[in-house]
Structure formats: C-alpha cells, structure tokens
Design an enzyme around this catalytic site. Sequence first.
Site, PDB file in Angstrom:
ATOM      1  N   LYS A  90      47.407  11.370  28.708  1.00  0.00           N
ATOM      2  CA  LYS A  90      47.988  10.090  28.270  1.00  0.00           C
ATOM      3  C   LYS A  90      48.042   9.950  26.748  1.00  0.00           C
ATOM      4  O   LYS A  90      48.919   9.292  26.202  1.00  0.00           O
ATOM      5  CB  LYS A  90      47.217   8.923  28.877  1.00  0.00           C
ATOM      6  CG  LYS A  90      47.506   8.731  30.349  1.00  0.00           C
ATOM      7  CD  LYS A  90      47.050   7.372  30.832  1.00  0.00           C
ATOM      8  CE  LYS A  90      47.484   7.099  32.256  1.00  0.00           C
ATOM      9  NZ  LYS A  90      46.750   7.926  33.263  1.00  0.00           N
ATOM     10  N   GLU A 112      49.486  -2.671  28.657  1.00  0.00           N
ATOM     11  CA  GLU A 112      48.907  -3.095  29.931  1.00  0.00           C
ATOM     12  C   GLU A 112      48.119  -1.912  30.469  1.00  0.00           C
ATOM     13  O   GLU A 112      48.402  -0.770  30.132  1.00  0.00           O
ATOM     14  CB  GLU A 112      50.002  -3.503  30.914  1.00  0.00           C
ATOM     15  CG  GLU A 112      50.603  -2.362  31.733  1.00  0.00           C
ATOM     16  CD  GLU A 112      51.344  -1.316  30.918  1.00  0.00           C
ATOM     17  OE1 GLU A 112      51.863  -1.652  29.838  1.00  0.00           O
ATOM     18  OE2 GLU A 112      51.402  -0.149  31.380  1.00  0.00           O
ATOM     19  N   SER A 378      46.121  17.381  34.940  1.00  0.00           N
ATOM     20  CA  SER A 378      46.371  16.204  34.092  1.00  0.00           C
ATOM     21  C   SER A 378      45.118  15.590  33.482  1.00  0.00           C
ATOM     22  O   SER A 378      45.173  15.019  32.399  1.00  0.00           O
ATOM     23  CB  SER A 378      47.138  15.151  34.878  1.00  0.00           C
ATOM     24  OG  SER A 378      46.415  14.732  36.024  1.00  0.00           O
TER      25      SER A 378
HETATM   26  C1  LIG Z   1      47.141   8.065  34.544  1.00  0.00           C
HETATM   27  C2  LIG Z   1      46.911   9.390  35.122  1.00  0.00           C
HETATM   28  C3  LIG Z   1      47.835   9.994  35.997  1.00  0.00           C
HETATM   29  C4  LIG Z   1      49.060   9.302  36.499  1.00  0.00           C
HETATM   30  O1  LIG Z   1      49.996   8.946  35.537  1.00  0.00           O
HETATM   31  P1  LIG Z   1      51.364   9.731  35.356  1.00  0.00           P
HETATM   32  O2  LIG Z   1      52.153   8.854  34.442  1.00  0.00           O
HETATM   33  O3  LIG Z   1      51.989   9.863  36.705  1.00  0.00           O
HETATM   34  O4  LIG Z   1      51.056  11.043  34.760  1.00  0.00           O
HETATM   35  C5  LIG Z   1      47.577  11.275  36.456  1.00  0.00           C
HETATM   36  N1  LIG Z   1      46.466  11.950  36.086  1.00  0.00           N
HETATM   37  C6  LIG Z   1      45.553  11.395  35.254  1.00  0.00           C
HETATM   38  C7  LIG Z   1      44.350  12.189  34.898  1.00  0.00           C
HETATM   39  C8  LIG Z   1      45.742  10.109  34.747  1.00  0.00           C
HETATM   40  O5  LIG Z   1      44.822   9.580  33.928  1.00  0.00           O
END
Ligand SMILES: *Cc1c(COP(=O)(O)O)cnc(C)c1O
Length: 394
Positions: A90, A112, A378
């Site tokens: 993020k 938000e 992610s």
């Molecule tokens: C917020 C988050 C997501 C989901 O958000 P996307 O906009 O779909 O990427 C996925 N993985 C992690 C670790 C997150 O913090």
Amino acid sequence: MRRFQPNEEGYYGLFGGAYIPEMLFPNIEELRLRYQAIVGDAEFQREFETLLRHYVGRPTPLYQATRLSEVHRATIYLKREDLCHTGAHKVNNTIGQILLARRLGKSKIIAETGAGQHGVATATVCALMGLECTIYMGQLDMERQRPNVERMKILGATVVPATSGNMTLKDATNEAMRHWINHPRDTHYIIGSVVGPHPYPDMVARFQSVISQEIRAQLTEQQGNPFPDYVVACVGGGSNAAGAFYHFLDEPHVHLIGAEAAGHGVESGESAATTALGRPGVLHGSKTLLMQTPDGQVIEPYSISAGLDYPGIGPLHAHLFESGRGQFLNATDEEAMKAGIELARLEGIIPAIETAHALAVLHQLEFSPDDVVVVNLSGRGDKDLETYIRWGRY
Ligand SMILES: *Cc1c(COP(=O)(O)O)cnc(C)c1O
C-alpha cells in the site's frame, strides 16, 4: 493496443468513469487535468524512485520458492511486497500520492480506512512529509482494529470515527468525501486502491505498476526472459493485483489470475467474491461489478481478511473479468488459512491473510512442469497474528 488503459473519461470498456456529486466535481476535475503531467514529469519520477528505493526498500526481492514449487510442480516465484516498509504494497501508492499532493499545493491529507492498513500507510507518508493527516474510520472498525488506530495516532494522525450507518468502511468513505467537498482548496484525498472516480483507478495502478516493472527485470535476470506464464494476486479493491498485472496486460500469453475471498463459501451469504456474485452498478464513484440485492442495495461483504472485505472491485478488474483477459478464482477462509500456514512451513514466510488467498488458488490451477508462476506476496502476516492464533490449527 492499450485495450486495458482507460479512455479520456476513465472507462475501461464498460466500467469506470466518475459518478460523483456535483459538489465534488472541481476537486476531481483538478486531479484529472493535472495528474498525468505531474506524474510524467522527470523530477517527480526521480523523487518517487528515490523514496521507493531508500525509504520503502525497493526493489523488493523476487524469490524462487523451491519447496512451494515442488508442491505445485511448477517454478514459483514470490514477489516480496511483504518486505516493503509498513509491511505491504500500500505504501507504493501513498508515496506517489503524497508527492502529487505537494505538487498540487495541498497542505492537508485525508483518507478513509477499513481495517486500518491504508490509514497507516497514509499516516506514515504524512509524517514523512510533515503534512496534516486526518483518517476517517468507522467506529465499529476502530474497535475491531485497535492496534492500527494506535499506530496512526503514534504517527501523528487524527483518527475520526464515522458513526453513521454500519459504522464501517462505506460510512468512513462518505465522511471523507463530505470533508473533501468542504475543503477542496487545501486538501488532497488519498484513496487506497484502484477504486473511486476517474482518475484514481489509473493513478493508483500507475503507482503500483512498479511491482510488474520489477518482475520483468528480475525474471530477465533470473531466467533470461521477462515473461512468466502466470501472475497470481489477491483482489480486494485490486491495487496489488493491478500493480502486478500492469506491464503484462498487453501480453496475452501471460495468464493473469485474481484471487477473491469466498469467506464461508460463495453461496453462503458470507463472502466477498465479487466477480462470482456481482452485477454492474455504481460504487464509490465508478461503474463496476459489485455485490448487490436485486433492488440494488449493496450487500455487506464478509472475509476473514479485512483487506479483502469489500463489496466491489476496481473497474480495471471488472473489465479484465468481462473481457476474459483475467481469470478470477476464489478461496474460502479455510482454504486461505491452510495456504498461509503451508507457506510458513515450506518457506519460512508468514503471509498476510489477504495474500494467503492468492496462495490458496494455486491449488485450483493446473500447471505444466515448465510453467513459471509469479505470486504477488502483497503483505506480511504480523498484523494477522491474532487471527492465526484464533484459527489455531498449526
Ligand atoms: C489492503 C491489502 C490488500 C487488498 O487491497 P488491494 O487493493 O486489493 O491490493 C491485499 N493484501 C494486503 C496485504 C493488504 O494490506
């Protein structure tokens, strides 16, 4: 070509656009008219790249996961976004947007947040730049996500509880929009995924596209060819997936796989599997696929992972789904938790539970032995320790 870039009005095929109250038009129009020139500027790019390198810790490794590869009988690489500062992808977006806000002459930032991850990433870059930061968060979410509320406060942000409706993400978004309408001149609104009115989906996708840019270079170095056979990523709003797919969108031989949260099961009534259940509608300022009742009320989503607990997906993903360019699978809470623990045992990496959904759908794909698969890791699982402990089966 450019089938997967938005047109002037922000449409990806049938999806996208800017469905906003008239009062918000000047804010959105200012962004739409200026963002491409600002982001395309060489000095902006230099500053963005410097911060990504020395502050976020990029490039993140592309790691060939040998033991996981043996299980799936294909070569699996993990793109380690979990090693970014703050523990997930993020921050790539919030760094980009804070630099944009400065060039737009804005001194205050609002955002938000649902689970608090985007709030923390925003509070982080506001501290870094010395900008005033206000985060809107549903009061119920504030109770459920105490540690992230405290993180934001430690970083100097003001966290404002949204007390209308269900007191969750949707209500926080409404409050943030209202604030922005009343403070258009000095405030920039940082949206946390590839959602919202044009130009947000495109802007966020471009900031996150550093992920696939690095994957191409790293695959070239490690296997002499920039193209994997599959890229797999979880999809909440879709920003980490958009970033991982971006530089492969026009390469049809690269399969793009999105993993959604099926919660207790797609048909259980407690799920967030938007492509399986959704129909076209307008959510948070853009036309997209969303989970709704026959008369158009948004259905409350459910997932064990807070980051996937969203009733829609970004318009790029709705278009990838409708056009067949992307394939969307889903994993239940149970499947995701097992896959998260499997990765911990095989590779010594505890993933975020969002990410575990991407790992779970690997079991649904049939690979050939020479396939190269990149999974976008992610985020890291530290924030989810309580959920792993409550799950208990490890
Ligand atoms: C917020 C988050 C997501 C989901 O958000 P996307 O906009 O779909 O990427 C996925 N993985 C992690 C670790 C997150 O913090």
